[in-house]
Scaffold this motif. Sequence first.
Motif, PDB file in Angstrom:
ATOM      1  N   UNK A   1       4.959   4.895   5.869  1.00 40.13           N
ATOM      2  CA  UNK A   1       3.508   4.678   5.898  1.00 40.13           C
ATOM      3  C   UNK A   1       3.087   6.128   5.600  1.00 40.13           C
ATOM      4  N   UNK A   2       1.752   6.166   4.954  1.00 41.80           N
ATOM      5  CA  UNK A   2       1.147   7.659   4.885  1.00 41.80           C
ATOM      6  C   UNK A   2      -0.406   7.588   5.402  1.00 41.80           C
ATOM      7  N   UNK A   3      -0.930   8.456   5.412  1.00 43.00           N
ATOM      8  CA  UNK A   3      -2.552   8.299   5.594  1.00 43.00           C
ATOM      9  C   UNK A   3      -3.240   9.008   4.388  1.00 43.00           C
ATOM     10  N   UNK A   4      -2.354   8.871   3.073  1.00 50.19           N
ATOM     11  CA  UNK A   4      -3.161   9.417   1.930  1.00 50.19           C
ATOM     12  C   UNK A   4      -4.255   8.284   1.456  1.00 50.19           C
ATOM     13  N   UNK A   5      -4.180   7.122   1.771  1.00 50.47           N
ATOM     14  CA  UNK A   5      -4.807   5.949   1.309  1.00 50.47           C
ATOM     15  C   UNK A   5      -4.462   5.396  -0.402  1.00 50.47           C
ATOM     16  N   UNK A   6      -3.331   6.238  -0.526  1.00 44.47           N
ATOM     17  CA  UNK A   6      -2.748   5.689  -1.984  1.00 44.47           C
ATOM     18  C   UNK A   6      -1.286   4.991  -1.803  1.00 44.47           C
ATOM     19  N   UNK A   7      -1.022   4.226  -2.651  1.00 47.33           N
ATOM     20  CA  UNK A   7       0.228   3.735  -2.678  1.00 47.33           C
ATOM     21  C   UNK A   7       0.974   4.434  -3.799  1.00 47.33           C
ATOM     22  N   UNK A   8       2.110   5.287  -3.436  1.00 49.65           N
ATOM     23  CA  UNK A   8       2.666   6.067  -4.233  1.00 49.65           C
ATOM     24  C   UNK A   8       4.308   5.668  -4.448  1.00 49.65           C
ATOM     25  N   UNK A   9       4.618   5.243  -5.807  1.00 45.82           N
ATOM     26  CA  UNK A   9       5.886   4.917  -5.891  1.00 45.82           C
ATOM     27  C   UNK A   9       6.527   6.052  -6.816  1.00 45.82           C
ATOM     28  N   UNK A  10       7.981   6.552  -6.423  1.00 47.67           N
ATOM     29  CA  UNK A  10       8.586   7.271  -7.157  1.00 47.67           C
ATOM     30  C   UNK A  10       9.854   6.600  -7.566  1.00 47.67           C
ATOM     31  N   UNK A  11      10.480   6.960  -8.617  1.00 53.00           N
ATOM     32  CA  UNK A  11      11.543   6.447  -9.469  1.00 53.00           C
ATOM     33  C   UNK A  11      12.584   7.835  -9.807  1.00 53.00           C
ATOM     34  N   UNK A  12      13.636   8.083  -9.038  1.00 49.39           N
ATOM     35  CA  UNK A  12      14.474   9.139  -9.195  1.00 49.39           C
ATOM     36  C   UNK A  12      13.553  10.424  -9.248  1.00 49.39           C
ATOM     37  N   UNK A  13      12.559  10.772  -8.366  1.00 50.48           N
ATOM     38  CA  UNK A  13      11.828  12.029  -8.008  1.00 50.48           C
ATOM     39  C   UNK A  13      10.656  11.989  -8.909  1.00 50.48           C
ATOM     40  N   UNK A  14      10.552  10.781  -9.878  1.00 47.14           N
ATOM     41  CA  UNK A  14       9.282  11.072 -10.655  1.00 47.14           C
ATOM     42  C   UNK A  14       8.372   9.946 -10.428  1.00 47.14           C
ATOM     43  N   UNK A  15       7.005  10.248 -10.177  1.00 48.66           N
ATOM     44  CA  UNK A  15       6.034   9.264  -9.653  1.00 48.66           C
ATOM     45  C   UNK A  15       5.761   8.256 -10.819  1.00 48.66           C
ATOM     46  N   UNK A  16       5.747   6.895 -10.438  1.00 54.10           N
ATOM     47  CA  UNK A  16       5.477   5.999 -11.445  1.00 54.10           C
ATOM     48  C   UNK A  16       4.192   5.328 -11.160  1.00 54.10           C
TER      49      UNK A  16
END
Length: 752
Positions: free
Chosen positions: A359-374
């Motif tokens: 959980x973060x406080x960014x207000x965004x849903x960030x999903x990465x795939x092998x270090x790359x943000x998708x």
Amino acid sequence: MTGLDTVAHAAEDPQRQQPWADLGLKADEYASIREILGRRPTSAELAMYSVMWSEHCSYKSTKVHLKQFSEIPQETPAGAMLAGIGENAGVIDIGQGYAVTFKVESHNHPSFVEPYQGAATGVGGIVRDILAMGARPVAVMDPLRFGPLDADDTHRVLPGIVAGVGGYGNCLGLPNIGGEAVFDATYLGNPLVNALCVGVLRHEDLHLAKASGAGNQVILYGARTGGDGIGGVSVLASETFEDGGPAKRPAVQVGDPFMEKLLIECTLELFAAGVVAGIQDLGGAGLSCATSELASAGDGGMHVDLDKVPLRDSTLAPEEILMSESQERMMAVVEPDDVARFLAICAKWEVDATVVGEVTDTGRLHIDWHGERVVDVPPRSVAHDGPTYHRPYARPEAQDALQADGAESLPRPSTGAELRETLLRLAGSPNLCDKSWITDQYDRYVQGNTVLSQPSDSGMVRIDAETGLGVSVSTDCNGRFAALDPYAGAQLALAESYRNVATGGAVPLAISDCLNFGSPEDPGVMWQFAEACRGLKDACLELGIPVTGGNVSLYNQTGSTAILPTPVVAVLGVVDDVTKRTPTGFQAEGERVFLLGETREELSGSEWAHVVHGHLGGLPPAVSLAAERSLAELLHEGVGLLTSAHDLSEGGLAQALAESCLRRSVGARVEVPGDAFVALFSESAARVLVTVAPDDADALVGLAERHGVPIAALGETGGSALSVSGDSGAEFEVDLGDLRETWTRTLPDALG
């Protein structure tokens, strides 16, 4: 979609062509996504939005009508509603520190494509919804709808659907305590598989779906993610079927009930250990749903490493992993200090568990795939702020003619022989016949807490062994009534379910609904839906019970043929002591038989008109919610006085008498008032057939008078036949052996 499409690529390559239409998105919806993000979506983001903005997940065509349910006071006759619409399932207080959660959902289209797995995973999905609230699942039910019994496709789908419901539920060790099996031509090519689950919890065990607390870990546990169910119900439920038979089998999920059983026990131990801060099951839309809903309901931020998700198929692309609806998976939010204990409990139950994010406080849903943000999206835009359609709706031009074509002028029986033949014909018809061919495939008594089940009016389970506290549940809907008048039809569905719960002596507390309709792009269908919602809202306000949640299933049609509007309503009631209840069916000889409620000449939409004449037209029976409420209060007060109670619905008094006699092979001699045909086959609402000991007849009459419920003495139980006489001189007798043969042979003869 090939190659890794990152957020950076999306910003650098704004004009890239994307298959948004193939994923079920409209042009304006795709444009909205681009506006929200300020760029084109990545392939993974497009996958998430497509499933989460589907009709099944977002209710985009119906939420403008569903919001009126919030006008209903959010408390039940027994106390507070602890969780309601918007959660995985509604939770209501039933006293003694206990709460009950229940919900009914659909798995219609997958069950047409792959009957066994579609039905099985429908059961599995609703069980996980209940589990996610912190409850132990204790029972299931299955309202089903099929095409004509003699149709080839009914013979294809029905055995598989029934086997799927029974196979999954039996393996979980959950009793199936009720439901329906209804046949009508409009369901040919589009069967309805609705599944209900009831769960029990203590008040302090309630859990909600939210991801709060920056730094808390996100753990995916349960089965591995596979290629089955990619898009799944979220895609299948958002389009109609064409006349060509099943297709899209890979979109149907594959269930493993033994994995789900482990998941249930593991999750309940995790709750007991206090290591769960938030939880969400993975059902429709899979990881897309779990991540976005948890984040948007919590502090608004989450980071996930998608490559940490355990896979059954290593070739899956990020967007496929996000869209997969593989079964038996849950996602939990866990404080860092509790992670080791969480993983240890999962290991004890041999349930895979992996930390996939935080959980973060960014207000965004960030999903990465092998270090790359998708994926980089505001989670609420995915989970809650999807499109809202104000679909045009209008009363169909043919509705007036339909309502004017009543059943009053249809030829009707008059002699005793004709009445006898009609009773037998209806008793053996697909909708009224014995359903043991179906229900015998279900374990009704596993766990040892089942008090009532099929063929009783409602299912009843014991919650507390010491006090006898229990709950009663019923599901009902007459689609023909809803077609004639969707406002009244929805109220009649609620009234019948409410009455069924009351016949056992329970106090009705709350409803859940599963609203099955045709295409929302048809203004006539949307009118049916709007009227049904308005009818349910008004009925709940008058009865003083809330809507705890439910489900909408649209696009239920094949080509241009929509199903009958089918707003299934489940009612849950509380029983202070299950040992003090009223059974269904005559118990012994020499008891007095009474009819509670008023019978009017109401034959339009009836089973008689349907079976004998193939007719649908006129107005459905009149609704009197005040009469239903008074009747329910009488039935509750009458526990201990009444020796049996059976509601009158499809088939009218004739069917109620037949079923009551057959329950324990106790005959009856009755004299029906007025026109014998109307008395026997009218389907007027707010009526119940009851018996009392001879010495209690006066007490029952007095009880009915106090509650303002009409009462008529019909006769007494006894003998080996059902003997009927009427004021018009029409008399007949049916031997119970002949009646049972007619009633029981229909499904075995048709299905083997």
